[in-house]
Enzyme design. Structure first.
Site, PDB file in Angstrom:
ATOM      1  N   HIS A   1      -4.662   0.947   7.414  1.00 38.97           N
ATOM      2  CA  HIS A   1      -3.305   1.508   7.553  1.00 38.97           C
ATOM      3  C   HIS A   1      -3.099   2.673   6.575  1.00 38.97           C
ATOM      4  O   HIS A   1      -2.629   3.742   6.961  1.00 38.97           O
ATOM      5  CB  HIS A   1      -2.271   0.400   7.301  1.00 38.97           C
ATOM      6  CG  HIS A   1      -0.855   0.882   7.315  1.00 38.97           C
ATOM      7  ND1 HIS A   1       0.046   0.534   8.287  1.00 38.97           N
ATOM      8  CD2 HIS A   1      -0.182   1.713   6.462  1.00 38.97           C
ATOM      9  CE1 HIS A   1       1.209   1.132   8.045  1.00 38.97           C
ATOM     10  NE2 HIS A   1       1.102   1.845   6.933  1.00 38.97           N
ATOM     11  N   GLU A   2      -3.468   2.466   5.316  1.00 40.46           N
ATOM     12  CA  GLU A   2      -3.266   3.523   4.313  1.00 40.46           C
ATOM     13  C   GLU A   2      -4.165   4.725   4.580  1.00 40.46           C
ATOM     14  O   GLU A   2      -3.746   5.873   4.432  1.00 40.46           O
ATOM     15  CB  GLU A   2      -3.506   2.983   2.900  1.00 40.46           C
ATOM     16  CG  GLU A   2      -2.568   1.871   2.469  1.00 40.46           C
ATOM     17  CD  GLU A   2      -1.101   2.175   2.720  1.00 40.46           C
ATOM     18  OE1 GLU A   2      -0.694   3.345   2.550  1.00 40.46           O
ATOM     19  OE2 GLU A   2      -0.363   1.253   3.119  1.00 40.46           O
TER      20      GLU A   2
ATOM     21  N   GLN B   1       3.028   9.931   1.566  1.00 41.65           N
ATOM     22  CA  GLN B   1       4.318   9.235   1.621  1.00 41.65           C
ATOM     23  C   GLN B   1       5.230   9.573   0.448  1.00 41.65           C
ATOM     24  O   GLN B   1       6.420   9.274   0.480  1.00 41.65           O
ATOM     25  CB  GLN B   1       4.104   7.715   1.655  1.00 41.65           C
ATOM     26  CG  GLN B   1       3.401   7.233   2.909  1.00 41.65           C
ATOM     27  CD  GLN B   1       3.276   5.726   2.884  1.00 41.65           C
ATOM     28  OE1 GLN B   1       2.326   5.193   2.329  1.00 41.65           O
ATOM     29  NE2 GLN B   1       4.242   5.032   3.450  1.00 41.65           N
TER      30      GLN B   1
ATOM     31  N   HIS C   1      -2.892   7.239   6.968  1.00 43.12           N
ATOM     32  CA  HIS C   1      -1.896   8.185   6.445  1.00 43.12           C
ATOM     33  C   HIS C   1      -2.554   9.498   6.001  1.00 43.12           C
ATOM     34  O   HIS C   1      -1.950  10.563   6.096  1.00 43.12           O
ATOM     35  CB  HIS C   1      -1.169   7.595   5.229  1.00 43.12           C
ATOM     36  CG  HIS C   1      -0.018   6.697   5.580  1.00 43.12           C
ATOM     37  ND1 HIS C   1       1.097   7.137   6.238  1.00 43.12           N
ATOM     38  CD2 HIS C   1       0.196   5.374   5.348  1.00 43.12           C
ATOM     39  CE1 HIS C   1       1.956   6.124   6.396  1.00 43.12           C
ATOM     40  NE2 HIS C   1       1.427   5.037   5.870  1.00 43.12           N
TER      41      HIS C   1
ATOM     42  N   GLY D   1       0.844  -1.186   0.000  1.00 44.59           N
ATOM     43  CA  GLY D   1       0.000   0.000   0.000  1.00 44.59           C
ATOM     44  C   GLY D   1       0.879   1.235   0.000  1.00 44.59           C
ATOM     45  O   GLY D   1       2.021   1.181   0.466  1.00 44.59           O
TER      46      GLY D   1
ATOM     47  N   CYS E   1       5.585  -0.260   7.278  1.00 45.32           N
ATOM     48  CA  CYS E   1       5.271   0.940   6.511  1.00 45.32           C
ATOM     49  C   CYS E   1       6.527   1.386   5.777  1.00 45.32           C
ATOM     50  O   CYS E   1       7.606   1.421   6.371  1.00 45.32           O
ATOM     51  CB  CYS E   1       4.815   2.034   7.473  1.00 45.32           C
ATOM     52  SG  CYS E   1       4.340   3.563   6.679  1.00 45.32           S
ATOM     53  N   LEU E   2       6.390   1.737   4.508  1.00 44.72           N
ATOM     54  CA  LEU E   2       7.561   2.184   3.750  1.00 44.72           C
ATOM     55  C   LEU E   2       8.160   3.462   4.346  1.00 44.72           C
ATOM     56  O   LEU E   2       9.340   3.734   4.152  1.00 44.72           O
ATOM     57  CB  LEU E   2       7.187   2.422   2.283  1.00 44.72           C
ATOM     58  CG  LEU E   2       6.761   1.168   1.508  1.00 44.72           C
ATOM     59  CD1 LEU E   2       6.331   1.543   0.100  1.00 44.72           C
ATOM     60  CD2 LEU E   2       7.865   0.133   1.477  1.00 44.72           C
TER      61      LEU E   2
HETATM   62 NI    NI Z   1       2.312   3.162   5.830  1.00 46.50          NI
END
Ligand code: NI
Length: 186
Positions: A141-142, A50, A145, A45, A99-100
């Protein structure tokens, strides 16, 4: 084009993102670049903040994820524009999230197992869907953000304390990953 990923400590990750409309310039290219970025960094995701855009857009692709009892992941590739989670229910369960923007850290997070979400897809078609299990988890999760929330906000305070040094290191650009990161300048 692969985009650099903004990591822990960058103020944009804490901002509330704004909705966009069909005239948003370069949206198709942005979505394409985000899918490419996600693939290159092995993510499932990616949310617009991000990659440095404070807009209500995230995408998921869990087609490569292999988890027992989760056959629906095979078609779980979507673009969510202006998404709105209208309902969350079901027993809370723990699942290890990563998470990236917080590379190499994975921690258990507790969330509801089911949700309903409204959004526009990449063709600006209105969609309403229900997800459960891992698919719901990725969406939650996304979605967070877009509201400036990160999964480490939701972990047990003791674990967070233990991770403090690693989080500080990430915010200084120290993480052994093979994708390009943007971190706060000193
Ligand atoms: Ni993330």
């Amino acid at each position: 084009m692969i985009l650099p990923v903004y990591v822990y400590g960058m103020p944009i990750l804490r901002k509330t993102s704004v909705e966009i409309d069909e005239n948003y310039e370069g949206l198709d290219q942005l979505i394409e670049d985000m899918f490419e970025t996600m693939k290159a960094s092995d993510g499932v995701g990616l949310a617009a903040p991000q990659i440095g855009k404070s807009i209500r857009l995230f995408l998921v692709n869990a087609q490569e994820m292999e988890i027992d009892d989760e056959p629906d992941l095979k078609d779980f590739k979507r673009t969510f524009i202006n998404p709105y989670i209208t309902e969350e229910w079901g027993e809370k369960w723990n699942f290890q999230e990563g998470c990236l923007s917080i590379p190499l850290i994975r921690e258990d997070v507790s969330r509801h197992s089911k949700l309903k979400i409204e959004y526009y897809d990449e063709n600006w078609e209105f969609q309403e869907e229900e997800f459960e299990g891992v698919r719901a988890r990725i969406v939650q999760h996304e979605y967070d953000h877009l509201d400036g929330k990160l999964f480490v906000d939701k972990i047990n305070p003791l674990r967070k304390k233990l991770l403090k040094g690693r989080l500080t290191a990430i915010s200084k650009g120290k993480a052994d990953v093979d994708y390009k990161m943007i971190y706060p300048k000193k």
